[in-house]
Design a protein around this motif. Structure first.
Motif, mmCIF file in Angstrom:
data_model
loop_
_atom_site.group_PDB
_atom_site.id
_atom_site.type_symbol
_atom_site.label_atom_id
_atom_site.label_comp_id
_atom_site.label_asym_id
_atom_site.label_seq_id
_atom_site.Cartn_x
_atom_site.Cartn_y
_atom_site.Cartn_z
ATOM 1 N N VAL A 141 7.691 -42.370 19.536
ATOM 2 C CA VAL A 141 7.595 -43.368 18.468
ATOM 3 C C VAL A 141 6.117 -43.533 18.111
ATOM 4 C CG1 VAL A 141 9.682 -44.637 19.089
ATOM 5 C CG2 VAL A 141 7.493 -45.315 20.097
ATOM 6 N N ILE A 142 5.858 -44.082 16.930
ATOM 7 C CA ILE A 142 4.496 -44.301 16.470
ATOM 8 C C ILE A 142 4.318 -45.755 16.082
ATOM 9 C CG2 ILE A 142 5.073 -43.619 14.099
ATOM 10 C CD1 ILE A 142 2.236 -42.412 13.919
ATOM 11 N N ASP A 143 3.202 -46.336 16.464
ATOM 12 C CA ASP A 143 2.871 -47.705 16.070
ATOM 13 C C ASP A 143 2.202 -47.641 14.701
ATOM 14 O OD1 ASP A 143 1.848 -50.248 15.665
ATOM 15 O OD2 ASP A 143 1.280 -50.540 17.760
ATOM 16 N N PRO A 144 2.848 -48.140 13.648
ATOM 17 C CA PRO A 144 2.270 -48.019 12.303
ATOM 18 C C PRO A 144 0.969 -48.790 12.134
ATOM 19 C CG PRO A 144 4.195 -49.460 12.265
ATOM 20 C CD PRO A 144 4.146 -48.840 13.629
ATOM 21 N N SER A 145 0.718 -49.760 12.991
ATOM 22 C CA SER A 145 -0.509 -50.551 12.865
ATOM 23 C C SER A 145 -1.732 -49.818 13.406
ATOM 24 C CB SER A 145 -0.358 -51.883 13.593
ATOM 25 O OG SER A 145 0.655 -52.667 13.016
ATOM 26 N N THR A 146 -1.544 -48.998 14.441
ATOM 27 C CA THR A 146 -2.677 -48.331 15.085
ATOM 28 C C THR A 146 -2.668 -46.820 14.932
ATOM 29 O OG1 THR A 146 -1.483 -48.133 17.186
ATOM 30 C CG2 THR A 146 -2.742 -50.168 16.814
ATOM 31 N N GLY A 147 -1.504 -46.240 14.632
ATOM 32 C CA GLY A 147 -1.392 -44.789 14.562
ATOM 33 C C GLY A 147 -1.228 -44.132 15.912
ATOM 34 N N LEU A 148 -1.212 -44.896 17.004
ATOM 35 C CA LEU A 148 -1.005 -44.334 18.340
ATOM 36 C C LEU A 148 0.468 -43.989 18.527
ATOM 37 C CD1 LEU A 148 -3.234 -46.811 20.383
ATOM 38 C CD2 LEU A 148 -3.805 -44.469 19.689
ATOM 39 N N ILE A 149 0.736 -42.962 19.335
ATOM 40 C CA ILE A 149 2.111 -42.556 19.592
ATOM 41 C C ILE A 149 2.452 -42.798 21.059
ATOM 42 C CG2 ILE A 149 2.217 -40.890 17.716
ATOM 43 C CD1 ILE A 149 1.618 -38.676 19.641
ATOM 44 N N THR A 205 7.457 -48.299 33.867
ATOM 45 C CA THR A 205 8.836 -48.761 33.683
ATOM 46 C C THR A 205 9.610 -48.650 34.992
ATOM 47 O OG1 THR A 205 9.598 -46.557 33.009
ATOM 48 C CG2 THR A 205 8.821 -48.044 31.259
ATOM 49 N N ASN A 206 10.742 -49.345 35.037
ATOM 50 C CA ASN A 206 11.570 -49.348 36.243
ATOM 51 C C ASN A 206 12.612 -48.240 36.216
ATOM 52 O OD1 ASN A 206 10.306 -51.644 37.380
ATOM 53 N ND2 ASN A 206 11.545 -52.976 36.052
ATOM 54 N N GLY A 207 12.211 -47.066 35.803
ATOM 55 C CA GLY A 207 13.143 -45.952 35.771
ATOM 56 C C GLY A 207 12.852 -45.007 34.622
ATOM 57 N N PRO A 208 13.622 -43.919 34.514
ATOM 58 C CA PRO A 208 13.445 -42.953 33.437
ATOM 59 C C PRO A 208 13.660 -43.587 32.060
ATOM 60 C CG PRO A 208 14.861 -42.071 35.176
ATOM 61 C CD PRO A 208 14.695 -43.526 35.452
ATOM 62 N N VAL A 209 13.212 -42.863 31.039
ATOM 63 C CA VAL A 209 13.259 -43.360 29.662
ATOM 64 C C VAL A 209 14.390 -42.667 28.909
ATOM 65 C CG1 VAL A 209 11.972 -43.549 27.502
ATOM 66 C CG2 VAL A 209 10.797 -43.853 29.703
ATOM 67 N N TYR A 210 15.303 -43.475 28.330
ATOM 68 C CA TYR A 210 16.449 -42.940 27.590
ATOM 69 C C TYR A 210 16.379 -43.221 26.082
ATOM 70 C CZ TYR A 210 18.551 -42.289 32.188
ATOM 71 O OH TYR A 210 18.803 -41.891 33.485
ATOM 72 N N GLY A 211 15.415 -43.987 25.659
ATOM 73 C CA GLY A 211 15.274 -44.289 24.244
ATOM 74 C C GLY A 211 14.076 -45.190 24.014
ATOM 75 N N MET A 212 13.527 -45.160 22.782
ATOM 76 C CA MET A 212 12.371 -45.998 22.448
ATOM 77 C C MET A 212 12.421 -46.360 20.975
ATOM 78 S SD MET A 212 9.005 -44.549 24.413
ATOM 79 C CE MET A 212 8.926 -43.067 23.452
ATOM 80 N N ALA A 213 11.750 -47.468 20.642
ATOM 81 C CA ALA A 213 11.577 -47.883 19.249
ATOM 82 C C ALA A 213 10.430 -48.875 19.178
ATOM 83 C CB ALA A 213 12.856 -48.497 18.683
ATOM 84 N N ILE A 214 9.872 -49.024 17.985
ATOM 85 C CA ILE A 214 8.814 -49.999 17.730
ATOM 86 C C ILE A 214 9.387 -51.142 16.905
ATOM 87 C CG2 ILE A 214 6.680 -50.431 16.439
ATOM 88 C CD1 ILE A 214 6.039 -49.029 18.950
ATOM 89 N N ALA A 215 9.191 -52.373 17.377
ATOM 90 C CA ALA A 215 9.534 -53.569 16.596
ATOM 91 C C ALA A 215 8.274 -54.017 15.863
ATOM 92 C CB ALA A 215 10.054 -54.673 17.502
ATOM 93 N N ARG A 216 8.370 -54.109 14.551
ATOM 94 C CA ARG A 216 7.189 -54.455 13.741
ATOM 95 C C ARG A 216 6.998 -55.972 13.718
ATOM 96 N NH1 ARG A 216 8.021 -50.264 8.612
ATOM 97 N NH2 ARG A 216 8.475 -48.420 9.887
ATOM 98 N N THR A 217 6.352 -56.440 14.754
ATOM 99 C CA THR A 217 6.158 -57.885 14.923
ATOM 100 C C THR A 217 4.710 -58.304 14.717
ATOM 101 O OG1 THR A 217 5.896 -57.510 17.310
ATOM 102 C CG2 THR A 217 8.094 -58.102 16.522
ATOM 103 N N SER A 218 3.845 -57.361 14.338
ATOM 104 C CA SER A 218 2.427 -57.691 14.196
ATOM 105 C C SER A 218 2.218 -58.671 13.050
ATOM 106 C CB SER A 218 1.604 -56.426 13.947
ATOM 107 O OG SER A 218 1.976 -55.819 12.729
ATOM 108 N N SER A 219 1.272 -59.580 13.245
ATOM 109 C CA SER A 219 0.963 -60.594 12.234
ATOM 110 C C SER A 219 -0.489 -61.023 12.386
ATOM 111 C CB SER A 219 1.878 -61.802 12.382
ATOM 112 O OG SER A 219 1.453 -62.869 11.549
ATOM 113 N N SER A 220 -1.231 -61.032 11.280
ATOM 114 C CA SER A 220 -2.616 -61.488 11.314
ATOM 115 C C SER A 220 -2.697 -63.000 11.478
ATOM 116 C CB SER A 220 -3.333 -61.067 10.035
ATOM 117 O OG SER A 220 -2.667 -61.587 8.896
ATOM 118 N N LEU A 221 -1.632 -63.692 11.086
ATOM 119 C CA LEU A 221 -1.628 -65.154 11.197
ATOM 120 C C LEU A 221 -1.490 -65.600 12.646
ATOM 121 C CD1 LEU A 221 0.623 -66.085 8.135
ATOM 122 C CD2 LEU A 221 -1.868 -66.160 8.287
ATOM 123 N N THR A 222 -0.601 -64.924 13.376
ATOM 124 C CA THR A 222 -0.368 -65.296 14.773
ATOM 125 C C THR A 222 -1.141 -64.408 15.751
ATOM 126 O OG1 THR A 222 1.577 -63.855 14.885
ATOM 127 C CG2 THR A 222 1.939 -66.145 14.199
#
Length: 407
Positions: free
Chosen positions: A112-120, A146-163
């Motif tokens: 997955v890619i973080d759209p705010s930073t461009g890091l993957i 993590t507490n085990g192997p990875v079976y899936g990933m996603a990015i939640a777009r929760t970034s906010s300049s206000l908070t």
């Protein structure tokens, strides 16, 4: 005529500045109105489908059974996982040449890619932990334990300049979702999921959707982490969402069809699911919906890709790619002028400087023209006094005036 020429030059400068300004013409990783579809897991690694021609126009030879593909924001780079050789690679989308690679333990298949930073971020079912990678240099920045192997990933777009909040990294492990703040690296609390979580899809909004290896789909409130079951009784592949409607498209592999789920909104009554069904006829592995909501691409067992008319709800064509396609992403044509990842910062800086110089010119030139015109408008005519211009009538004495009056 001169004024019209200056205005024409100003207009050209404005258009050039807008075209060069970073971010003025963004190309998103999931397309928009797409030109190309990149398919992973095909006979030679990656097949490229031209959407207008509806055929494979290029293949990229890659070892390691490439699994997940992502596109850079400007569509110039491909980020690819290669689980069989424990590697991820950055590839030039136009030429198909490898720019850099990095070794990742644990058969990395998710990306997955973080759209705010461009890091993957990448991980796999062969080891615990998710690695954060800078795609410009292919270097690992840090590891989220993590507490085990990875079976899936996603990015939640929760970034906010206000908070001052960052986006969130959601990870499926053996029995729970593990959620991290991508900026601080801190864990925001595990979310237990009955039936073992697997694929995750998080459209814009307040809900994440998670398939389970036990055969169900659940919705998770991003804020409260409350879990509700959406549907059960199937085996589900990698999901995607329609950004225009919020609907979730889910491959139901045992029944050879796509389920279309209505959006689940926290605080409102659960909709009846599925909202509708699209029969495929062949086992679907994964699905990609373009962000304009017009087209879908479905990776099928047996080496084919189905093109879906989303508004029409029908399959319009099937394209043979070979191998066992397992992931698709759509995007724009690569830019005509590009640069390797290592040169991107220099190229971006030069473009930015050029853009800002042009913008400064746009501000300064009209001001100078205005001041020049105003000065010409209020300028008094110059009067040159010479002896020949001074007449007797202009300069007379009082006595001369009286004498003239007596006459």
């Amino acid at each position: 005529m001169h004024r019209k020429r200056i205005l024409s030059i100003v207009a050209v400068l404005a258009l050039t500045a807008l075209l060069l300004l970073p971010g003025s013409l963004p190309a998103f990783a999931d397309g928009g109105a797409p030109n190309l579809a990149y398919v992973a897991g095909t006979a030679r690694g990656i097949s490229v489908i031209d959407v207008a021609q509806q055929r494979v126009t290029k293949t990229i030879n890659m070892p390691g059974n490439p699994h997940t593909i992502l596109l850079s924001k400007d569509a110039s780079l491909l980020y690819v996982t290669q689980p069989e050789v424990d590697r991820i690679s950055v590839i030039g989308a136009k030429e198909g040449k490898t720019i850099c690679t990095t070794d990742i333990p644990g058969q990395p298949s998710h990306l997955v890619i973080d759209p705010s930073t461009g890091l993957i971020y990448t991980g796999g079912k062969g080891a615990s932990g998710v690695r954060e990678v800078d795609p410009k240099t292919c270097t690992v920045q840090r590891t989220f334990e993590t507490n085990g192997p990875v079976y899936g990933m996603a990015i939640a777009r929760t970034s906010s300049s206000l908070t001052h909040s960052a986006n969130q990294l959601w990870i499926s492990t053996d029995r729970e979702l593990e959620i991290f703040d991508t900026s601080k690296g801190s864990q925001l609390g595990p979310v237990p999921i009955a039936g073992n979580p697997q694929y995750i899809s998080i459209p814009p909004g307040s809900t994440a959707y998670v398939t389970t290896r036990a055969g169900s789909i659940v919705a998770v409130d991003i804020s409260t982490h409350k879990v509700v079951q959406v549907i059960a009784g199937g085996k589900y592949g990698s999901m995607d969402y329609d950004e225009t409607t919020g609907e979730i498209y889910v491959p139901e592999q045992e029944k050879n069809r796509l389920l279309v789920l209505a959006p689940v909104i926290p605080g409102f009554e659960m909709p009846r699911e599925p909202n509708r069904v699209i029969n495929i006829g062949v086992q679907p592995q994964s699905v990609a919906i373009t962000s304009d909501g017009l087209l879908g691409f479905v990776a099928l067992e047996g080496g084919n890709v189905a093109m879906l008319d989303v508004p029409g709800r029908t399959i319009t064509n099937t394209i043979f790619v070979g191998g066992q396609p397992n992931f698709i992403i759509t995007g724009l044509y690569p830019p005509l002028v590009g640069a390797p990842a290592q040169q991107e910062p220099i190229w971006g800086t030069l473009v930015s400087i050029t853009s800002y110089v042009l913008i400064a010119a746009l501000i300064i030139v009209p001001v100078l023209l205005f001041l020049r015109r105003r000065r010409m408008h209020y300028r008094l005519p110059d009067i040159e006094f010479t002896p020949s211009t001074v007449t007797k009538h202009q300069y007379t004495t009082p006595s001369e005036t009286n004498a003239s009056a007596e006459e």
